[in-house]
Design a protein around this motif. Structure first.
Motif, mmCIF file in Angstrom:
data_model
loop_
_atom_site.group_PDB
_atom_site.id
_atom_site.type_symbol
_atom_site.label_atom_id
_atom_site.label_comp_id
_atom_site.label_asym_id
_atom_site.label_seq_id
_atom_site.Cartn_x
_atom_site.Cartn_y
_atom_site.Cartn_z
ATOM 1 N N GLY A 16 1.044 -1.217 0.096
ATOM 2 C CA GLY A 16 0.082 -0.033 0.101
ATOM 3 C C GLY A 16 0.958 1.308 0.162
ATOM 4 N N THR A 17 0.234 2.481 -0.458
ATOM 5 C CA THR A 17 1.024 3.645 -0.320
ATOM 6 C C THR A 17 1.505 4.071 1.194
ATOM 7 N N LEU A 70 4.946 3.562 -3.858
ATOM 8 C CA LEU A 70 3.707 4.055 -4.431
ATOM 9 C C LEU A 70 3.497 5.450 -4.050
ATOM 10 N N LYS A 212 -7.568 14.736 10.457
ATOM 11 C CA LYS A 212 -8.408 14.295 9.806
ATOM 12 C C LYS A 212 -8.907 12.784 10.651
ATOM 13 N N GLY A 288 -10.881 0.299 2.949
ATOM 14 C CA GLY A 288 -9.746 1.383 2.781
ATOM 15 C C GLY A 288 -9.738 2.188 4.237
HETATM 16 N N1 LIG Z 1 -10.492 7.695 11.040
HETATM 17 C C1 LIG Z 1 -10.060 7.933 9.894
HETATM 18 N N2 LIG Z 1 -10.411 8.881 9.348
HETATM 19 C C2 LIG Z 1 -10.183 9.226 7.795
HETATM 20 N N3 LIG Z 1 -9.006 8.536 7.396
HETATM 21 C C3 LIG Z 1 -8.316 7.793 8.022
HETATM 22 C C4 LIG Z 1 -8.868 7.258 9.468
HETATM 23 N N4 LIG Z 1 -7.928 6.291 9.779
HETATM 24 C C5 LIG Z 1 -6.876 6.047 8.775
HETATM 25 N N5 LIG Z 1 -7.172 7.014 7.721
HETATM 26 C C6 LIG Z 1 -6.428 7.014 6.432
HETATM 27 O O1 LIG Z 1 -6.483 5.884 5.874
HETATM 28 C C7 LIG Z 1 -5.329 5.926 5.092
HETATM 29 C C8 LIG Z 1 -4.552 4.745 4.873
HETATM 30 O O2 LIG Z 1 -5.396 3.527 4.574
HETATM 31 P P1 LIG Z 1 -5.058 2.011 3.723
HETATM 32 O O3 LIG Z 1 -3.971 1.608 5.054
HETATM 33 O O4 LIG Z 1 -5.999 1.434 3.544
HETATM 34 O O5 LIG Z 1 -4.128 2.823 2.821
HETATM 35 P P2 LIG Z 1 -2.894 1.959 1.740
HETATM 36 O O6 LIG Z 1 -3.358 0.751 1.475
HETATM 37 O O7 LIG Z 1 -1.657 2.322 2.442
HETATM 38 O O8 LIG Z 1 -3.117 3.001 0.511
HETATM 39 P P3 LIG Z 1 -3.455 2.880 -0.994
HETATM 40 O O9 LIG Z 1 -4.522 1.699 -0.811
HETATM 41 O O10 LIG Z 1 -3.723 3.959 -1.503
HETATM 42 O O11 LIG Z 1 -2.154 2.188 -1.533
HETATM 43 C C9 LIG Z 1 -4.462 6.937 5.386
HETATM 44 O O12 LIG Z 1 -4.510 8.125 4.532
HETATM 45 C C10 LIG Z 1 -5.087 7.263 6.745
HETATM 46 O O13 LIG Z 1 -4.749 8.567 7.210
#
Ligand SMILES: Nc1ncnc2c1ncn2[C@@H]1O[C@H](COP(=O)(O)OP(=O)(O)OP(=O)(O)O)[C@@H](O)[C@H]1O
Length: 337
Positions: A16-17, A70, A212, A288
């Motif tokens: 993931g990113t 990413l 956020k 996500g």
């Molecule tokens: N309570 C929340 N409210 C809003 N956003 C949140 C919350 N908790 C986590 N996030 C956001 O979720 C994101 C991380 O999610 P996730 O681990 O699914 O992403 P990733 O798999 O790394 O990214 P991608 O799928 O884009 O490659 C971050 O931007 C984080 O700030």
């Protein structure tokens, strides 16, 4: 030595990113860490990987550069991708194994053939025997226990850190998909800009993320919170603190969510009419980390007029699905890229 220890266990990696997760066959999720890699720019040496690299953000000397594989849902750096894969495989497969593991990796839908091959090479180079690539949306659907083989349309929106992916799936495949750059990182930047413009305070990425994740929301909410944040005053350059409110955060991010809604409407318009009835029945599934934003499901329901179902495991749907695939490879082989 038993047969199992000769072959070792197979793995699934959700790159993931922001976060990388690894699932080991018969064990479950064994790694859940930041996707960061820290380099010493004077020597080009890797000095930290994963959470220990992430902890260096904003606190390390100038010669330390932190990179991620990413950006905006696309592979931005193959060297870093290889380092992360190798780190994951080495950590997951300890000791001697005669055969390297088979590995399932997730990839954004719409990835080009060239990127696909490069991703495969990066994983093979890092120690995988065979590599199977599966689109993250399909992995998330499997991880959420949907029967993806059914002749039934489902709309899945994955709110990730680097991008938001809007996809309609049916019969083991993606019917239509759109990957847009408006992910969690983009929203963090909107908060940074808002605080700069409206409160004359320069804040860092981690502070924006904290806003956020703790007090932000979208749409009409009934409870408002506030948070004390610190940064550097634009005029004086001195450290300064202010109180930031839920209403500020909504103002900062609402335009981005309007764009995301427009993109969802676009995908719905392009959807074959036969599948529209299924989406009316099933609603929209959101997953996500970004799907945890307060009030997001109610806001989407009001604006789109469709039922919205929130994932119970938004961070791990994709890796759990990829884990199921590696554990039942014969059954799922046909959905790989
Ligand atoms: N309570 C929340 N409210 C809003 N956003 C949140 C919350 N908790 C986590 N996030 C956001 O979720 C994101 C991380 O999610 P996730 O681990 O699914 O992403 P990733 O798999 O790394 O990214 P991608 O799928 O884009 O490659 C971050 O931007 C984080 O700030």
């Amino acid at each position: 030595m038993g047969l199992l220890s000769i072959f070792g266990a197979n793995l699934a990696i959700d790159l993931g990113t922001e976060n990388t997760r690894v699932y080991k066959e018969k064990e479950g999720i064994i790694i859940n860490e930041s996707s960061a890699v820290a380099f010493d720019t004077r020597t080009a040496d890797v000095v930290a990987i994963g959470n220990s690299a992430h902890e260096m953000y904003g606190k390390s000397p100038e010669n330390i550069m932190i990179l991620k594989p990413l950006e905006e849902g696309k592979i931005a750096n193959f060297e870093v991708t290889k380092i992360i894969f190798k780190y994951c495989i080495d950590k997951a497969i300890e000791g001697f194994n005669l055969f390297q593991p088979k590995v399932v990796i997730t990839a954004p839908s719409g990835i080009s053939d060239i990127e696909l091959r490069a991703l495969e090479d990066a994983c093979t180079y890092s120690g995988a025997r065979d590599v199977y690539i599966v689109e993250s949306t399909l992995a998330s659907a499997i991880g959420s226990e949907f029967d993806i083989s059914k002749n039934e349309g489902r709309l899945i929106v994955n709110f990730g850190a680097g991008s938001t992916e809007i996809s309609i799936i049916s019969m083991n495949g993606i019917v239509i998909s759109k990957n847009i750059k408006y992910g969690g990182d983009y929203i963090d930047q909107e908060i940074i800009d808002y605080v700069y413009d409206n409160h004359s305070l320069i804040i860092g990425k981690n502070t924006a993320k904290e806003i956020k994740e703790t007090i932000a929301a979208i749409g009409e909410v009934t409870t408002y919170d506030e948070l004390e944040i610190s940064g550097r005053d634009v005029m004086t350059g001195m450290p300064s603190s202010i109180m930031i409110k839920t209403s500020d955060a909504i103002e900062a991010i609402k335009d981005t969510f309007n764009i995301i809604l427009e993109e969802i409407r676009y995908v719905l318009e392009k959807n074959p009419p036969e599948l529209s009835r299924d989406i009316l029945k099933n609603g929209i599934f959101i997953t996500g980390g970004g799907s945890k934003l307060k009030n997001l499901n109610l806001y989407m329901e009001k604006e789109l007029g469709l039922r919205v179902v929130k994932s119970e495991n938004p961070f791990t749907d994709a890796i759990n699905g990829a884990g199921k695939i590696i554990s039942n490879l014969e059954e799922y082989k046909k959905i790989g890229k």
